[in-house]
Enzyme design. Structure first.
Site, PDB file in Angstrom:
ATOM      1  N   GLU A 167       0.806  -1.219   0.000  1.00  0.00           N
ATOM      2  CA  GLU A 167       0.000   0.000   0.000  1.00  0.00           C
ATOM      3  C   GLU A 167       0.847   1.280   0.000  1.00  0.00           C
ATOM      4  OE1 GLU A 167      -2.796  -0.153   3.234  1.00  0.00           O
ATOM      5  OE2 GLU A 167      -3.861  -1.871   2.402  1.00  0.00           O
ATOM      6  N   GLU A 366      -5.141  -8.822   0.876  1.00  0.00           N
ATOM      7  CA  GLU A 366      -5.749  -8.473   2.171  1.00  0.00           C
ATOM      8  C   GLU A 366      -7.234  -8.228   1.948  1.00  0.00           C
ATOM      9  OE1 GLU A 366      -4.190  -5.205   4.550  1.00  0.00           O
ATOM     10  OE2 GLU A 366      -2.129  -5.738   4.004  1.00  0.00           O
TER      11      GLU A 366
HETATM   12  C1  BGP Z   1      -4.170  -2.178   5.633  1.00  0.00           C
HETATM   13  C2  BGP Z   1      -2.742  -2.371   6.061  1.00  0.00           C
HETATM   14  C3  BGP Z   1      -2.560  -3.237   7.234  1.00  0.00           C
HETATM   15  C4  BGP Z   1      -3.682  -3.242   8.247  1.00  0.00           C
HETATM   16  C5  BGP Z   1      -5.073  -3.148   7.618  1.00  0.00           C
HETATM   17  C6  BGP Z   1      -6.209  -2.893   8.572  1.00  0.00           C
HETATM   18  O1  BGP Z   1      -4.336  -0.917   5.082  1.00  0.00           O
HETATM   19  O2  BGP Z   1      -1.952  -2.924   5.027  1.00  0.00           O
HETATM   20  O3  BGP Z   1      -1.308  -2.940   7.775  1.00  0.00           O
HETATM   21  O4  BGP Z   1      -3.417  -2.498   9.327  1.00  0.00           O
HETATM   22  O5  BGP Z   1      -5.120  -2.176   6.622  1.00  0.00           O
HETATM   23  O6  BGP Z   1      -6.365  -1.523   8.796  1.00  0.00           O
HETATM   24  P1  BGP Z   1      -6.242  -0.849  10.201  1.00  0.00           P
HETATM   25  O7  BGP Z   1      -5.137  -1.538  10.905  1.00  0.00           O
HETATM   26  O8  BGP Z   1      -5.949   0.568   9.949  1.00  0.00           O
HETATM   27  O9  BGP Z   1      -7.572  -1.052  10.860  1.00  0.00           O
END
Ligand code: BGP
Length: 464
Positions: A167, A366
């Site tokens: 990302e 993801e």
């Molecule tokens: C994505 C990232 C992760 C993770 C996930 C969940 O954007 O790659 O690192 O953290 O989101 O989001 P958050 O942790 O902000 O709730």
């Protein structure tokens, strides 16, 4: 009943990152990254003041965790190497303890038939580089290229799926536009330079990987947020959605897969006179070194409408000068994270990649649902009954299945995440894992969704 069967050798697993899982142990030789530094300086910016050193302690518990991955049906798993662990300070020396740890961790995965997918950068700029500007400084691109080469040399014999960034838009948005992450800047000129250097560094790492004649694949992981106009019939809304798409998706998707930046974005950057500093050979490097494999992170769509107020140019420029965000009435929300849940988005992305990006090898790298206070779903068997997560994954997988049926080249599905981990400034507020982690004693317990996922993986699909 419908049977959703997936292609042979489909990748079932999950994703995590080094900074969100490893933790720190006294004497491990790890240097600070921007999150270690920022937490030490301003712990109140993190939920419940829980910092990155208190993560799920995979550094010491990886063997137990790999067994849990097996028990939840993983045949593949992504994590990242922490740059600040491998090369802790400005001398550039390699931390042998880090080399030993990653070797042990990757071996453990391989011995348990779980293929390690390894990412090089997950928001975690080493502090010694950030002090000199981080991604604003061209020296960071050089340092990253060296770091990438070292990783391929050290671990290339066992790791066959590499990713240059996770990302890359997030460091741009969070660090240099919206002040969500350190260094909390809001400056579009800086944002453009940061994004440009990330894209260039990715191409340089791909070049190095191929020059080393490594025999795996190298790609990038992008969070793609399909942009939907409020009204498909309204050309101003459609145009606004197109610009938002250029800012947040195509800014990295186009250079990564096609080797060039989107014309719409170039025009805006030129008009604002904020072109990044570019060296002669850069654009050829980007053109010639595109990804072998695309990881797609999907959480939420972006809904957009044409600007309702005139662009105000007195302030500093922002992407939102070109569109307004739109709150669609009746949208389904994950209230804990504040993100819309729109399952069909995952299908739309895969079809877009099929039609407009050469149907490149890709996978869902993801997807997931962060929920607060999951302890309330513990039943007498001591397990968290996260039926909402099963439903969430299943509903998305149905659309992944449909896209594959229609010819999308999607090779796997990775959940965010394996076990509850540390979510940046949200720390442990929302839990995402198939496996819960007790923050007091580190105890791990598989949730209902983890058991369900094992069955899906074993059957290579599910029936509902
Ligand atoms: C994505 C990232 C992760 C993770 C996930 C969940 O954007 O790659 O690192 O953290 O989101 O989001 P958050 O942790 O902000 O709730």
């Amino acid at each position: 009943m419908t049977n959703y069967q997936f292609p042979e050798k489909f990748w079932w697993g999950s994703a995590a990152s080094g900074p969100q899982t490893e933790g720190r142990v006294a004497g491990d030789g790890k240097g600070d990254n921007i999150f270690d530094y920022w937490f030490a300086k301003e712990p109140e910016k993190f939920f419940d003041q829980v910092g990155p050193e208190k993560t799920s302690q995979v550094y010491t518990k990886y063997q137990e965790d790999v067994q849990l991955m097996k028990q939840t049906g993983h045949n593949s798993f992504r994590t990242s190497i922490q740059w600040s662990r491998l090369i802790p300070d400005e001398t550039g020396e390699i931390n042998q303890q880090a080399v030993d740890f990653y070797n042990r961790y990757f071996n453990e995965l391989l011995e348990n038939d779980i293929e390690p997918f390894v990412n090089l950068y997950h928001f975690d700029m080493p502090m010694y580089l950030q002090k000199k500007g981080g991604w604003l400084n061209r020296e960071t691109v050089d340092a990253y290229e060296r770091y990438a080469k070292i990783c391929f040399e050290l671990f290339g014999s066992k790791v066959k799926k590499w990713f240059t960034h996770n990302e890359p838009i997030v460091p741009v948005e969070a660090g240099y536009l919206y002040r969500w992450h350190y260094p909390e800047e809001s400056d579009m000129k800086m944002a453009v330079q940061v994004g440009y250097h990330e894209a260039l560094s990715s191409a340089l790492a791909i070049k190095a990987y191929h020059e080393q004649k490594q025999d795996g694949q190298i790609g990038i992981i992008l969070n793609l947020t399909p942009s939907y106009p409020r009204d498909e019939e309204n050309s101003a809304d459609v145009q606004a959605a197109k610009i938002a798409d250029a800012f947040f998706n195509r800014s990295f998707l186009d250079p990564a897969v096609k080797g060039e930046f989107p014309q719409e974005l170039i025009a805006i950057v030129k008009e604002l006179d904020i072109l990044p500093e570019i060296k002669d050979e850069d654009l050829t490097i980007i053109k010639e070194n595109t990804v072998d494999l695309l990881g797609i992170n999907y959480y939420q769509p972006r809904r957009v409408k044409a600007k309702e107020t005139e662009k105000i140019r007195s302030g500093a420029p922002m992407p939102e000068d070109y569109f307004d965000n739109y709150k669609m009435p009746g949208r389904k929300m994950n209230p804990y994270r504040g993100w819309e849940i729109y399952e069909k988005g995952i299908y739309d992305i895969l079809i877009n990649v099929r039609d407009n990006y050469g149907n490149i090898d890709c996978f869902i790298s993801e997807n997931g649902m962060g929920v607060e206070n999951e302890a309330r779903f513990i039943q007498s068997d001591g397990m968290i009954h996260d039926d909402y997560r099963i439903e969430f994954v299943q509903d998305h997988l149905k659309y992944v299945h449909q896209a594959i049926q229609e010819g999308a080249n999607c090779l796997g599905y990775h959940m965010w995440t394996c076990m509850d981990n540390w979510s940046w400034t949200n720390a442990y507020k929302n839990r995402y894992g198939f496996i819960s982690v007790n923050l007091e004693d580190g105890k791990r317990t598989i949730k209902k969704s983890g058991h369900w996922f094992k069955e899906v993986s074993q059957q290579n699909g599910f029936s509902v």
